[in-house]
Write a protein that holds these residues in place. Structure first.
Motif, PDB file in Angstrom:
ATOM      1  N   LYS A 137      30.325  37.878  28.857  1.00  0.00           N
ATOM      2  CA  LYS A 137      29.218  36.776  28.548  1.00  0.00           C
ATOM      3  C   LYS A 137      28.621  36.345  26.963  1.00  0.00           C
ATOM      4  CE  LYS A 137      23.766  36.969  28.959  1.00  0.00           C
ATOM      5  NZ  LYS A 137      23.826  36.538  27.852  1.00  0.00           N
ATOM      6  N   ARG A 138      29.715  36.219  26.731  1.00  0.00           N
ATOM      7  CA  ARG A 138      29.860  36.063  24.948  1.00  0.00           C
ATOM      8  C   ARG A 138      31.056  35.182  25.366  1.00  0.00           C
ATOM      9  NH1 ARG A 138      32.682  38.927  21.112  1.00  0.00           N
ATOM     10  NH2 ARG A 138      30.584  40.632  22.226  1.00  0.00           N
ATOM     11  N   ALA A 139      32.087  34.573  26.569  1.00  0.00           N
ATOM     12  CA  ALA A 139      32.863  33.671  26.541  1.00  0.00           C
ATOM     13  C   ALA A 139      31.967  33.205  27.784  1.00  0.00           C
ATOM     14  CB  ALA A 139      34.157  34.739  27.663  1.00  0.00           C
ATOM     15  N   ALA A 140      31.105  33.223  28.156  1.00  0.00           N
ATOM     16  CA  ALA A 140      31.199  32.211  29.267  1.00  0.00           C
ATOM     17  C   ALA A 140      29.516  31.063  28.503  1.00  0.00           C
ATOM     18  CB  ALA A 140      30.188  32.538  30.654  1.00  0.00           C
ATOM     19  N   ASP A 141      29.373  31.914  28.068  1.00  0.00           N
ATOM     20  CA  ASP A 141      27.978  31.094  26.688  1.00  0.00           C
ATOM     21  C   ASP A 141      29.221  29.920  25.456  1.00  0.00           C
ATOM     22  OD1 ASP A 141      26.710  32.267  27.954  1.00  0.00           O
ATOM     23  OD2 ASP A 141      25.573  33.876  26.355  1.00  0.00           O
ATOM     24  N   THR A 142      30.036  29.978  25.855  1.00  0.00           N
ATOM     25  CA  THR A 142      30.806  29.171  25.199  1.00  0.00           C
ATOM     26  C   THR A 142      30.449  27.607  24.737  1.00  0.00           C
ATOM     27  OG1 THR A 142      33.252  30.018  25.411  1.00  0.00           O
ATOM     28  CG2 THR A 142      33.353  27.998  24.514  1.00  0.00           C
ATOM     29  N   VAL A 143      30.177  27.391  23.796  1.00  0.00           N
ATOM     30  CA  VAL A 143      29.374  26.648  23.135  1.00  0.00           C
ATOM     31  C   VAL A 143      30.842  24.821  23.365  1.00  0.00           C
ATOM     32  CG1 VAL A 143      28.637  24.270  21.461  1.00  0.00           C
ATOM     33  CG2 VAL A 143      28.429  26.745  21.780  1.00  0.00           C
ATOM     34  N   PRO A 144      30.361  23.769  23.743  1.00  0.00           N
ATOM     35  CA  PRO A 144      31.677  22.773  24.403  1.00  0.00           C
ATOM     36  C   PRO A 144      31.842  21.906  23.084  1.00  0.00           C
ATOM     37  CG  PRO A 144      29.494  22.389  25.357  1.00  0.00           C
ATOM     38  CD  PRO A 144      29.177  23.581  25.043  1.00  0.00           C
ATOM     39  N   THR A 145      32.632  21.471  23.168  1.00  0.00           N
ATOM     40  CA  THR A 145      33.825  20.744  22.154  1.00  0.00           C
ATOM     41  C   THR A 145      33.640  19.795  21.892  1.00  0.00           C
ATOM     42  OG1 THR A 145      35.097  20.728  22.814  1.00  0.00           O
ATOM     43  CG2 THR A 145      35.192  22.198  21.420  1.00  0.00           C
ATOM     44  N   ASP A 146      33.429  19.023  20.845  1.00  0.00           N
ATOM     45  CA  ASP A 146      33.059  17.322  21.062  1.00  0.00           C
ATOM     46  C   ASP A 146      34.516  17.271  22.391  1.00  0.00           C
ATOM     47  OD1 ASP A 146      30.814  16.952  19.040  1.00  0.00           O
ATOM     48  OD2 ASP A 146      32.584  16.794  17.376  1.00  0.00           O
ATOM     49  N   ASP A 147      35.643  17.369  22.177  1.00  0.00           N
ATOM     50  CA  ASP A 147      36.037  17.130  22.872  1.00  0.00           C
ATOM     51  C   ASP A 147      36.008  17.222  24.590  1.00  0.00           C
ATOM     52  OD1 ASP A 147      38.032  15.730  21.455  1.00  0.00           O
ATOM     53  OD2 ASP A 147      39.525  17.590  21.707  1.00  0.00           O
ATOM     54  N   ASP A 148      35.561  17.893  24.817  1.00  0.00           N
ATOM     55  CA  ASP A 148      34.661  18.530  26.191  1.00  0.00           C
ATOM     56  C   ASP A 148      34.190  17.462  26.077  1.00  0.00           C
ATOM     57  OD1 ASP A 148      36.284  20.635  25.742  1.00  0.00           O
ATOM     58  OD2 ASP A 148      34.807  21.986  25.378  1.00  0.00           O
ATOM     59  N   ARG A 149      32.416  16.974  25.600  1.00  0.00           N
ATOM     60  CA  ARG A 149      32.158  16.162  26.304  1.00  0.00           C
ATOM     61  C   ARG A 149      32.210  15.239  26.307  1.00  0.00           C
ATOM     62  NH1 ARG A 149      27.047  18.816  23.848  1.00  0.00           N
ATOM     63  NH2 ARG A 149      27.243  20.673  22.713  1.00  0.00           N
ATOM     64  N   ALA A 150      33.757  14.469  25.503  1.00  0.00           N
ATOM     65  CA  ALA A 150      33.696  12.982  25.330  1.00  0.00           C
ATOM     66  C   ALA A 150      34.850  13.263  26.943  1.00  0.00           C
ATOM     67  CB  ALA A 150      34.800  12.891  24.519  1.00  0.00           C
ATOM     68  N   LEU A 151      35.370  14.404  27.594  1.00  0.00           N
ATOM     69  CA  LEU A 151      35.921  13.922  28.506  1.00  0.00           C
ATOM     70  C   LEU A 151      34.707  14.621  29.369  1.00  0.00           C
ATOM     71  CD1 LEU A 151      39.205  14.938  29.455  1.00  0.00           C
ATOM     72  CD2 LEU A 151      38.541  17.597  30.207  1.00  0.00           C
ATOM     73  N   VAL A 152      33.606  15.212  29.760  1.00  0.00           N
ATOM     74  CA  VAL A 152      33.053  14.758  30.811  1.00  0.00           C
ATOM     75  C   VAL A 152      32.246  13.579  30.555  1.00  0.00           C
ATOM     76  CG1 VAL A 152      30.511  15.925  30.909  1.00  0.00           C
ATOM     77  CG2 VAL A 152      32.043  17.004  29.880  1.00  0.00           C
ATOM     78  N   ALA A 153      31.513  12.327  29.523  1.00  0.00           N
ATOM     79  CA  ALA A 153      31.074  11.036  29.805  1.00  0.00           C
ATOM     80  C   ALA A 153      32.145  10.562  30.458  1.00  0.00           C
ATOM     81  CB  ALA A 153      30.999  11.286  27.858  1.00  0.00           C
ATOM     82  N   GLU A 154      33.306  10.894  30.111  1.00  0.00           N
ATOM     83  CA  GLU A 154      34.445   9.443  30.258  1.00  0.00           C
ATOM     84  C   GLU A 154      34.094   9.737  31.973  1.00  0.00           C
ATOM     85  OE1 GLU A 154      39.337   9.009  30.088  1.00  0.00           O
ATOM     86  OE2 GLU A 154      38.069   9.762  28.434  1.00  0.00           O
ATOM     87  N   ALA A 155      33.874  11.460  32.641  1.00  0.00           N
ATOM     88  CA  ALA A 155      34.556  11.494  33.935  1.00  0.00           C
ATOM     89  C   ALA A 155      33.613  10.797  34.901  1.00  0.00           C
ATOM     90  CB  ALA A 155      34.534  12.746  34.587  1.00  0.00           C
TER      91      ALA A 155
END
Lengths: 165, 189
Positions: A137-155
């Motif tokens: 559960k802890r692994a699933a609740d991982t907070v996204p990093t700035d890089d993750d956010r940038a990747l999603v925004a780009e997509a």
């Protein structure tokens, strides 16, 4: 709304209610008063606790051989006399025929391990599963990093404007 | 920020849980393996060295029998079934033993205890195969249970004080019984 209710049920409160219900049912089951057993019921209960001394896998209650028949007669006689408890009658038979006539292991001495070890193994298994589930559960609740956010925004941007290179 | 996956790898709990469960199950296996579930014959008995249990009945001749009243004599109880092959094979030895004891000053009293078979069948067996010692009928098996006799033949020696001294599961020989009795008389076992 339904989601919020379900979340409440799955929360600590829900588990607490479940625990109370389980404990209450166990208490009712254990403390259930079935009344005073008749002599026949006592004879049956005692003879089901004893193994036939000369055959494998049969209780004194089930076995039709001579030795079991003699033991049943002795149990009937002692129950009719009314001076010995069920445990005392079982002990009387055990002393004469040996511990192998006990179908239910004793809860004292080394025999108690037969009862305690499975419970211990069960507790270990539940503890292990709890630790494993929490970790997942802890692994699933991982907070996204700035890089993750940038990747999603780009997509997302690409999806919204597919013509742009 | 720390990598949660890496953090999870830092403390491997599962192997310890598996080890604990394996140890518990291993210990259970050892306990069960060491338990005596066999039916092996043994000369051990809770009664050895203790006062003989109640043994009351009626002989095939209609005489009352009470083991407690036999104090002062060495008593040999032979649990018997006329349909059991080892009992039939053992019988000539008991006939010899009975004759041997009759010739001794403080010879043992021999009694046969029968929990199975009709009285007529037992009488016929003794008529055909010899043996004039008392045969005690134990129709409910009370004497057998008091001595913990599961299989016949089985033989017990009770001393003049009424104390159980020896248990013989299985067949006996006249010589073996006589030698044992003599040893007991001389203070041995």
């Amino acid at each position: 709304m339904a989601s919020a209710t379900w979340k409440k049920v799955k929360g600590p409160g829900g588990w607490a209610v479940l625990a109370v219900v389980v404990v209450a049912l166990l208490a009712v089951g254990i403390g259930r008063d079935t009344g005073t057993p008749t002599p026949e019921e006592r004879v049956e209960a005692i003879s089901k606790r004893l193994a036939c001394p000369i055959c494998d896998g049969e209780s004194v209650f089930e076995s039709r051989n001579n030795a079991s028949s003699a033991i049943r007669n002795e149990i009937k006689q002692q129950v009719a006399t009314g001076t010995a408890s069920d445990d005392q009658i079982v002990t009387f038979i055990e002393q004469r025929y040996g511990g192998q006539v006990l179908l239910v292991p004793k809860s004292t001495g080394i025999d108690a391990l037969v009862w305690a070890l499975p419970a211990f193994a069960g507790v270990c298994a539940v503890a292990g599963l709890t630790v494993a589930f929490r970790r997942w559960k802890r692994a699933a609740d991982t907070v996204p990093t700035d890089d993750d956010r940038a990747l999603v925004a780009e997509a997302r941007q690409e999806a919204a404007d597919p013509d742009e290179p | 920020m720390s990598d949660p996956v890496e953090g999870a790898r830092r403390r491997p709990v599962a192997p310890f849980v598996v080890l604990a469960v394996a140890l518990a199950m291993g210990a259970l296996f050892v306990v069960l393996a060491q338990s005596n579930s066999g039916q092996a014959d043994t000369v051990q008995s809770y009664l050895l060295g203790k006062p003989a249990p109640t043994a009351v009945g009626t002989t095939l001749d209609g005489e009352p029998f009470d083991l407690a009243r036999r104090k002062g004599s060495w008593v040999v109880l032979n649990f018997f079934d006329p349909t059991c092959v080892p009992c039939i094979e053992e019988h000539p030895e008991l006939v010899t033993f009975s004759q041997d004891q009759a010739a001794v000053a403080d010879g043992a009293e021999l009694y046969t205890i029968v929990n199975r078979g009709s009285d007529d069948a037992v009488r016929e067996f003794f008529d055909d195969n010899g043996g004039d010692w008392p045969v005690v009928s134990d129709p409910t098996g009370a004497i057998s249970v008091n001595f913990g006799v599961a299989k016949v033949p089985e033989t017990w020696i009770i001393d003049p004080n009424g104390v159980v001294r020896v248990r013989y599961p299985g067949t006996v020989t006249a010589e073996g019984l006589s030698t044992q009795l003599q040893s007991l008389r001389e203070g041995g076992l």
